[in-house]
Design an enzyme around this catalytic site. Structure first.
Site, PDB file in Angstrom:
ATOM      1  N   ILE A 182     -50.206  -3.734  79.559  1.00  9.09           N
ATOM      2  CA  ILE A 182     -50.653  -4.604  78.473  1.00  9.09           C
ATOM      3  C   ILE A 182     -51.548  -3.841  77.511  1.00  9.09           C
ATOM      4  O   ILE A 182     -51.568  -4.119  76.316  1.00  9.09           O
ATOM      5  CB  ILE A 182     -51.417  -5.816  79.089  1.00  9.09           C
ATOM      6  CG1 ILE A 182     -50.423  -6.776  79.753  1.00  9.09           C
ATOM      7  CG2 ILE A 182     -52.255  -6.548  78.049  1.00  9.09           C
ATOM      8  CD1 ILE A 182     -49.402  -7.364  78.813  1.00  9.09           C
ATOM      9  N   ASP A 183     -52.253  -2.828  78.006  1.00  5.60           N
ATOM     10  CA  ASP A 183     -53.253  -2.186  77.123  1.00  5.60           C
ATOM     11  C   ASP A 183     -52.616  -1.566  75.884  1.00  5.60           C
ATOM     12  O   ASP A 183     -53.078  -1.788  74.762  1.00  5.60           O
ATOM     13  CB  ASP A 183     -54.141  -1.179  77.885  1.00  5.60           C
ATOM     14  CG  ASP A 183     -53.411  -0.055  78.591  1.00  5.60           C
ATOM     15  OD1 ASP A 183     -52.161  -0.077  78.648  1.00  5.60           O
ATOM     16  OD2 ASP A 183     -54.100   0.879  79.081  1.00  5.60           O
TER      17      ASP A 183
ATOM     18  N   LEU B 177     -54.830   4.657  91.042  1.00  3.31           N
ATOM     19  CA  LEU B 177     -56.231   4.219  91.018  1.00  3.31           C
ATOM     20  C   LEU B 177     -57.042   5.047  90.013  1.00  3.31           C
ATOM     21  O   LEU B 177     -58.257   5.133  90.087  1.00  3.31           O
ATOM     22  CB  LEU B 177     -56.853   4.324  92.421  1.00  3.31           C
ATOM     23  CG  LEU B 177     -56.162   3.521  93.524  1.00  3.31           C
ATOM     24  CD1 LEU B 177     -56.878   3.713  94.863  1.00  3.31           C
ATOM     25  CD2 LEU B 177     -56.107   2.030  93.181  1.00  3.31           C
TER      26      LEU B 177
ATOM     27  N   ASP C 235     -57.762   2.579  81.532  1.00  2.34           N
ATOM     28  CA  ASP C 235     -58.315   3.304  82.689  1.00  2.34           C
ATOM     29  C   ASP C 235     -59.636   3.971  82.338  1.00  2.34           C
ATOM     30  O   ASP C 235     -60.620   3.881  83.080  1.00  2.34           O
ATOM     31  CB  ASP C 235     -57.327   4.375  83.170  1.00  2.34           C
ATOM     32  CG  ASP C 235     -55.997   3.777  83.567  1.00  2.34           C
ATOM     33  OD1 ASP C 235     -55.909   2.546  83.651  1.00  2.34           O
ATOM     34  OD2 ASP C 235     -55.054   4.548  83.771  1.00  2.34           O
TER      35      ASP C 235
END
Ligand code: GLA
Length: 383
Positions: free
Chosen positions: A34-35, A123, A170
């Site tokens: 989505i970013d 991550l 991120d």
């Protein structure tokens, strides 16, 4: 960890480290892919991350070593700009390059890194090492950048130096994370707010599929290009900068312009996922974790069938979770194509969950997944 890293630094470079820093990794609770489409995402920092010890040297070169890798890299400042591509050392070198391009003087430096984020697991080990370097150099040399400048700098490194057309989530999450808080970030305006992540009687589990992310970067860039294609087609009738400007109703009015079924599926995921994040914010504000969990499952289903970034390993984890009455919701997190899933799990059932999931996963996939109970950590720190 500070002391251990300082000791290793002394062994490696025969001198004492001047400073030690820590930067976390992140999970994204909801709002995937989505970013770069200008919508709302909900990541949080975790307590796993990257430690960095540094000191200046007299040899006018940058020496980089990580306890996670064998080789030691030495580069002169004139060579920094040539070091492009996805090698681990190019993330910090890319950051040095940005400071140099900006006219800052960065003298010879010795770096020692250590990360406990499983690499390539979704991550954000890359954003963590980028931001660790950016934060450390900014602090050490008093360069005067604010956190958002550093986030944008790290994104440029990812896009131009490493070659991944990623969004800003991120880097933003590892820089702005706060303990026990989720970040609700509007990726178009970069306005954000923190939301209490009060899981009450539940914990956040991270499940690493241990599946290596093959071709993940090229498939990621392919998804970015497909969204751009959808945007261009929609712009024949309306004016849009990002797919996430569309409500579901508006999308329904114009989606006929997208004839290619795959591109239509990608855009449908984006519009609906963005909407799910808006709903997720409301459910968290009302403390309705059950509904939050349902949204997580819906998000995963959409990433699986419409966006096609999941895979049999991530699906196996979520399929198991759906059968476990102590799990409220689960989904893949990050770019996908392997990597990690997250689950909201009833406290007290961690062991039971680990055992049953492990059996299920080995039976279906043939090797074990790794399961961690995660804490929500804070952003970069000088230790
Ligand atoms: C990767 C990228 C992020 C984001 C996620 C998917 O982590 O680096 O910018 O696009 O994938 O949500």
């Amino acid at each position: 960890m500070k002391i251990e890293l300082a000791q290793k630094f002394a062994e490696e470079y025969n001198k004492i480290a001047d400073a030690v820093y820590f930067t976390p990794g992140r999970v994204n609770l909801i709002g995937e892919h989505i970013d770069y489409n200008g919508g709302l995402v909900m990541p949080c920092a975790i307590t796993m991350g990257t430690w960095l010890a540094i000191s200046t040297n007299e040899i006018d070169s940058y020496r980089l070593k990580s306890l996670n890798f064998e080789e030691k890299i030495t580069v002169k400042s004139a060579e920094v700009q040539d070091k492009k591509g996805g090698h681990w050392a190019n993330y910090p070198i890319g950051i040095i390059n940005e400071f140099l391009k900006d006219g800052k003087k960065i003298p010879g430096l010795d770096f020692l890194f250590f990360g406990n984020i499983p690499i390539g697991s979704g991550l954000s080990s890359s954003a963590s090492i980028e931001m660790a370097t950016a934060f450390a150099l900014n602090d050490y040399f008093n360069l005067g950048y604010d956190k958002l400048d550093l986030v944008k700098m790290a994104k440029r490194v990812e896009n131009d130096f490493i070659g991944l057309n990623s969004g800003i989530m991120d880097q933003f999450a590892v820089a702005f994370g706060e303990k026990d808080q989720a970040i609700v970030l509007d990726c178009e305006t970069l306005k954000y707010k923190m939301v209490d992540l009060d899981l009450g009687n539940h914990v956040l589990a991270i499940i690493n599929t241990n599946k290596p992310r093959e071709l993940a970067d090229s498939k990621y860039n392919e998804r970015v290009a497909e969204c751009q294609k959808a945007l261009n087609l929609l712009n024949e009738e309306i004016t849009l900068h990002y797919l996430c400007e569309l409500t579901a109703e508006k999308f329904a009015l114009h989606s006929h312009l997208i004839k290619d079924e795959i591109v239509l599926n990608r855009a449908t995921h984006v519009v609906k996922e963005n909407n799910r994040v808006h709903q997720a914010v409301k459910t968290l504000n009302h403390g309705d974790l059950k509904e939050f969990g349902r949204l997580m499952y819906a998000s995963h289903q959409s990433l699986r069938t419409l966006y096609e970034v999941s895979g049999k390993e991530l699906d196996a984890v979520v399929d198991y979770c759906l059968t476990d009455e102590h799990v409220l919701g689960a989904r893949m997190t990050g770019a996908g194509f392997g990597g990690c899933a997250i689950a909201i799990l009833e406290r007290g059932f961690e062991e039971d969950f680990s055992k049953k999931l492990t059996d299920f996963y080995i039976e279906r996939i043939g090797y074990p997944a790794a399961i961690y109970i995660s804490e929500i950590g804070s952003g970069p720190l000088k230790l």
